[in-house]
Design an enzyme around this catalytic site. Structure first.
Site, PDB file in Angstrom:
ATOM      1  N   ARG A  18      94.312 116.838  26.692  1.00  0.00           N
ATOM      2  CA  ARG A  18      94.320 118.034  25.738  1.00  0.00           C
ATOM      3  C   ARG A  18      93.597 117.656  24.677  1.00  0.00           C
ATOM      4  NH1 ARG A  18     100.229 118.739  23.935  1.00  0.00           N
ATOM      5  NH2 ARG A  18      99.979 116.185  23.999  1.00  0.00           N
ATOM      6  N   ASN A  37     100.714 121.324  27.297  1.00  0.00           N
ATOM      7  CA  ASN A  37     101.090 120.852  28.549  1.00  0.00           C
ATOM      8  C   ASN A  37     101.973 121.505  29.222  1.00  0.00           C
ATOM      9  OD1 ASN A  37      99.689 118.285  28.639  1.00  0.00           O
ATOM     10  ND2 ASN A  37     101.327 117.380  27.324  1.00  0.00           N
TER      11      ASN A  37
END
EC number: 3.6.1.7
Length: 92
Positions: A18, A37
């Site tokens: 990320r 996520n």
């Protein structure tokens, strides 16, 4: 404006994926959206860009894996429609 929804599968959680996507969006420039996520081990990305060339570059770099330890085995990319984002952020 081009908007896409991507779902990345592979080694994409616990490897800074990320953060890598976020950094990539800032590095390329002109990309706003969110990355987070999912509970199933995938990472979801909503991205928008004014230029299709910018979006293509962003998608290509994500496919390569934005961090040294990540490995994208499959990236599902679909055109999408979502409210505009003023910036790019990592969502929880």
């Amino acid at each position: 404006m081009q908007k896409v929804r991507m779902i990345a599968q592979g080694r994409v959680q616990g490897v800074g994926f990320r953060w890598g996507v976020y950094s990539l969006a800032l590095e390329i420039g002109g990309i706003t959206g969110r990355v987070w996520n999912n509970d199933d081990g995938t990472v979801e990305i909503l991205a928008q860009a004014n230029s299709s060339a910018t979006m293509v570059k962003f998608i290509q770099e994500i496919r390569k894996g934005p961090t040294p330890f990540s490995k994208v085995s499959y990236l599902d990319v679909k055109l999408s429609n979502f409210p505009p984002y003023p910036d790019f952020k990592i969502a929880n």
